[in-house]
Write a protein that holds these residues in place. Structure first.
Motif, short mmCIF file in Angstrom:
data_model
loop_
_atom_site.label_atom_id
_atom_site.label_comp_id
_atom_site.label_asym_id
_atom_site.label_seq_id
_atom_site.Cartn_x
_atom_site.Cartn_y
_atom_site.Cartn_z
N PHE A 149 0.83 -1.21 0.00
CA PHE A 149 0.00 0.00 0.00
C PHE A 149 0.87 1.26 0.00
CE2 PHE A 149 -1.93 3.38 2.57
CZ PHE A 149 -3.05 3.67 1.80
N PHE A 150 1.86 1.32 0.89
CA PHE A 150 2.70 2.51 0.96
C PHE A 150 3.59 2.65 -0.27
CE2 PHE A 150 1.59 2.59 5.48
CZ PHE A 150 1.43 3.96 5.67
N ILE A 151 4.04 1.53 -0.84
CA ILE A 151 4.84 1.60 -2.07
C ILE A 151 4.00 2.17 -3.21
CG2 ILE A 151 5.99 0.23 -3.84
CD1 ILE A 151 6.91 -1.67 -1.65
N VAL A 152 2.77 1.67 -3.35
CA VAL A 152 1.88 2.16 -4.41
C VAL A 152 1.54 3.62 -4.19
CG1 VAL A 152 -0.40 1.90 -5.43
CG2 VAL A 152 0.96 -0.13 -4.90
N VAL A 153 1.25 3.98 -2.94
CA VAL A 153 0.92 5.38 -2.64
C VAL A 153 2.09 6.30 -2.98
CG1 VAL A 153 0.59 6.99 -0.71
CG2 VAL A 153 -0.85 4.96 -0.90
N GLY A 154 3.30 5.88 -2.65
CA GLY A 154 4.46 6.70 -2.97
C GLY A 154 4.69 6.84 -4.46
N LEU A 155 4.52 5.73 -5.19
CA LEU A 155 4.75 5.78 -6.63
C LEU A 155 3.68 6.59 -7.36
CD1 LEU A 155 5.84 2.08 -7.32
CD2 LEU A 155 7.31 4.09 -7.26
N LEU A 156 2.45 6.51 -6.88
CA LEU A 156 1.33 7.18 -7.54
C LEU A 156 0.96 8.50 -6.88
CD1 LEU A 156 -1.03 4.13 -8.25
CD2 LEU A 156 0.73 5.14 -9.74
N ALA A 157 1.87 9.06 -6.10
CA ALA A 157 1.58 10.32 -5.40
C ALA A 157 1.10 11.42 -6.34
CB ALA A 157 2.80 10.77 -4.61
N PRO A 158 1.73 11.64 -7.52
CA PRO A 158 1.24 12.71 -8.41
C PRO A 158 -0.15 12.45 -8.95
CG PRO A 158 3.50 12.06 -8.98
CD PRO A 158 2.97 11.03 -8.03
N VAL A 159 -0.55 11.17 -8.99
CA VAL A 159 -1.88 10.83 -9.48
C VAL A 159 -2.91 10.98 -8.36
CG1 VAL A 159 -3.29 9.01 -10.51
CG2 VAL A 159 -0.89 9.25 -11.16
N ILE A 160 -2.52 10.63 -7.14
CA ILE A 160 -3.46 10.68 -6.02
C ILE A 160 -3.81 12.11 -5.65
CG2 ILE A 160 -3.73 10.08 -3.58
CD1 ILE A 160 -1.92 7.68 -4.07
N THR A 161 -2.85 13.01 -5.71
CA THR A 161 -3.11 14.40 -5.35
C THR A 161 -2.50 15.32 -6.40
OG1 THR A 161 -2.72 16.12 -3.68
CG2 THR A 161 -1.03 14.44 -3.92
N SER A 162 -3.20 16.40 -6.65
CA SER A 162 -2.72 17.38 -7.64
C SER A 162 -2.02 18.56 -6.98
CB SER A 162 -3.90 17.90 -8.48
OG SER A 162 -4.88 18.50 -7.64
N GLN A 163 -2.03 18.60 -5.65
CA GLN A 163 -1.40 19.72 -4.95
C GLN A 163 0.09 19.49 -4.81
OE1 GLN A 163 -3.44 21.44 -1.57
NE2 GLN A 163 -5.20 20.09 -1.86
N PRO A 185 1.62 12.16 10.20
CA PRO A 185 2.98 11.65 9.95
C PRO A 185 3.38 10.55 10.93
CG PRO A 185 2.94 14.05 9.89
CD PRO A 185 1.62 13.61 10.41
N GLY A 186 2.96 10.70 12.19
CA GLY A 186 3.27 9.65 13.18
C GLY A 186 2.58 8.34 12.85
N LEU A 187 1.32 8.41 12.41
CA LEU A 187 0.61 7.19 12.01
C LEU A 187 1.28 6.53 10.81
CD1 LEU A 187 -3.17 8.17 12.37
CD2 LEU A 187 -1.90 6.51 13.73
N ALA A 188 1.77 7.35 9.87
CA ALA A 188 2.45 6.79 8.70
C ALA A 188 3.70 6.02 9.11
CB ALA A 188 2.80 7.91 7.73
N ILE A 189 4.47 6.59 10.03
CA ILE A 189 5.66 5.89 10.53
C ILE A 189 5.27 4.60 11.22
CG2 ILE A 189 7.60 6.03 12.15
CD1 ILE A 189 7.64 9.05 11.68
N MET A 190 4.26 4.67 12.10
CA MET A 190 3.84 3.49 12.86
C MET A 190 3.37 2.37 11.94
SD MET A 190 0.65 2.98 15.46
CE MET A 190 -0.40 2.75 14.01
N LEU A 191 2.53 2.69 10.97
CA LEU A 191 1.99 1.66 10.08
C LEU A 191 3.08 1.05 9.20
CD1 LEU A 191 -1.38 3.33 9.01
CD2 LEU A 191 -1.07 1.39 10.56
N THR A 192 3.99 1.87 8.71
CA THR A 192 5.07 1.35 7.88
C THR A 192 5.95 0.39 8.66
OG1 THR A 192 5.08 3.39 6.57
CG2 THR A 192 7.01 1.97 6.40
N VAL A 193 6.36 0.80 9.85
CA VAL A 193 7.21 -0.05 10.69
C VAL A 193 6.46 -1.32 11.08
CG1 VAL A 193 8.39 -0.20 12.91
CG2 VAL A 193 8.57 1.88 11.55
N LEU A 194 5.18 -1.19 11.42
CA LEU A 194 4.37 -2.36 11.78
C LEU A 194 4.27 -3.33 10.61
CD1 LEU A 194 2.50 -3.80 13.81
CD2 LEU A 194 0.61 -2.44 12.88
#
Length: 298
Positions: free
Chosen positions: A45-59, A270-279
């Motif tokens: 999930f985080f790999i896909v989100v990172g790769l598709l970041a420009p598609v997920i958000t336009s800001q 940001p803290g939740l992102a760190i926690m979920l990735t490490v988990l």
């Protein structure tokens, strides 16, 4: 007189049995572990989100709008905004790229260097083993985060230097792991037979010893990525890792810690992102360890 089994064999042809291999058996055992699969899902999930970041958000991740600073989560800004009016959702998903990049490549560097040193130390032994082992002991004598801070201080603050520091402090982990495996594997009969046949030391190391040492390296590497993500966040929080305005999760928490009571969302997401990735990496690593353990094979 033919039996029923012989007739069926002649009619349908020989029965093909599925060949088994250690890696296939490991994958079969891994698929049975729901927690490991959940961890793998989080990682993907985080790999896909990172790769598709420009598609997920336009800001833009560094776009500032002081008129919208410290806005709470809303339909326009899902995770709210920070003190400079930047969209936290956008910065979090772009931050996945940075954290996973640092975690992956720092572990790759540690594995390459540590495995090479462990192979040499375990195979040749004697004074070579003594020197390399004492070097590992010296590095392990320091608390890892303090040693990383010292290295980054010498090299200078920055994301690339933080990656180098994280790779260096984790070299002994893989070096000692590989060394212990080599010490046991080099006494096996197939290694002795390879020596008798005149096979070169390099070929023995990379054709016989290293392939049989890969399972613990893979497991430790998976768990090591989680540790590297935490260490990168810690260095970023201290101002020694990623520098502003890079959307690194630890740096985001450091920049917003003074608003933790007035605008909790600036540090929560940001803290939740760190926690979920490490988990995710920890769950998947634990599952890999059980799947690759021959003792778990039924």
């Amino acid at each position: 007189m033919q039996t029923t089994a012989q007739v069926n064999t002649q009619a349908t042809g020989p029965v093909r049995t599925r060949q088994s291999s250690p890696w296939r058996d490991a994958w079969y055992r891994l698929k049975k572990q729901k927690t490991a699969l959940a961890g793998l899902f989080v990682i993907i999930f985080f790999i896909v989100v990172g790769l598709l970041a420009p598609v997920i958000t336009s800001q833009p991740w560094d776009g500032q709008n002081l008129a919208d600073k410290l806005k709470p989560p809303s339909a326009q800004h899902w995770f709210g905004t920070d003190d400079l009016g930047r969209d936290i959702f956008t910065r979090v998903i772009y931050g996945a790229r940075i954290s996973l990049w640092v975690g992956f490549f720092s572990v790759v560097g540690s594995i390459v260097i540590g495995t090479s040193m462990g192979l040499v130390a375990g195979y040749y032994g004697r004074w070579v083993d003594t020197i390399i082992s004492r070097l590992f002991d010296i590095i392990l004598a320091f608390p890892s985060i303090l040693l990383a801070i010292a290295i980054v201080t010498i090299l200078g603050p920055g994301l690339s230097n933080a990656l180098i520091a994280i790779a260096i402090i984790n070299v002994p982990t893989y070096g000692r792991l590989v060394r212990s495996r080599v010490l046991s594997i080099k006494e096996e009969e197939y290694v002795t037979a390879a020596k008798v046949l005149g096979m070169s030391h390099v070929r023995i190391l990379f054709s016989h010893i290293l392939p049989n040492s890969m399972a613990p390296i893979i497991v430790q590497g998976t768990l090591g990525i989680a540790t590297a993500v935490l260490e990168a966040a810690a260095l970023g929080f201290l101002g020694l890792g990623a520098q502003a305005p890079q959307p690194e999760w630890g740096k985001m928490i450091a920049d917003s810690r003074q608003y933790i009571t007035a605008a909790y969302w600036t540090v929560l997401f940001p803290g939740l992102a760190i926690m979920l990735t490490v988990l995710g990496f920890n769950l998947f690593g634990d599952g890999l360890r059980d799947a690759l353990d021959p003792k778990m094979k039924q």
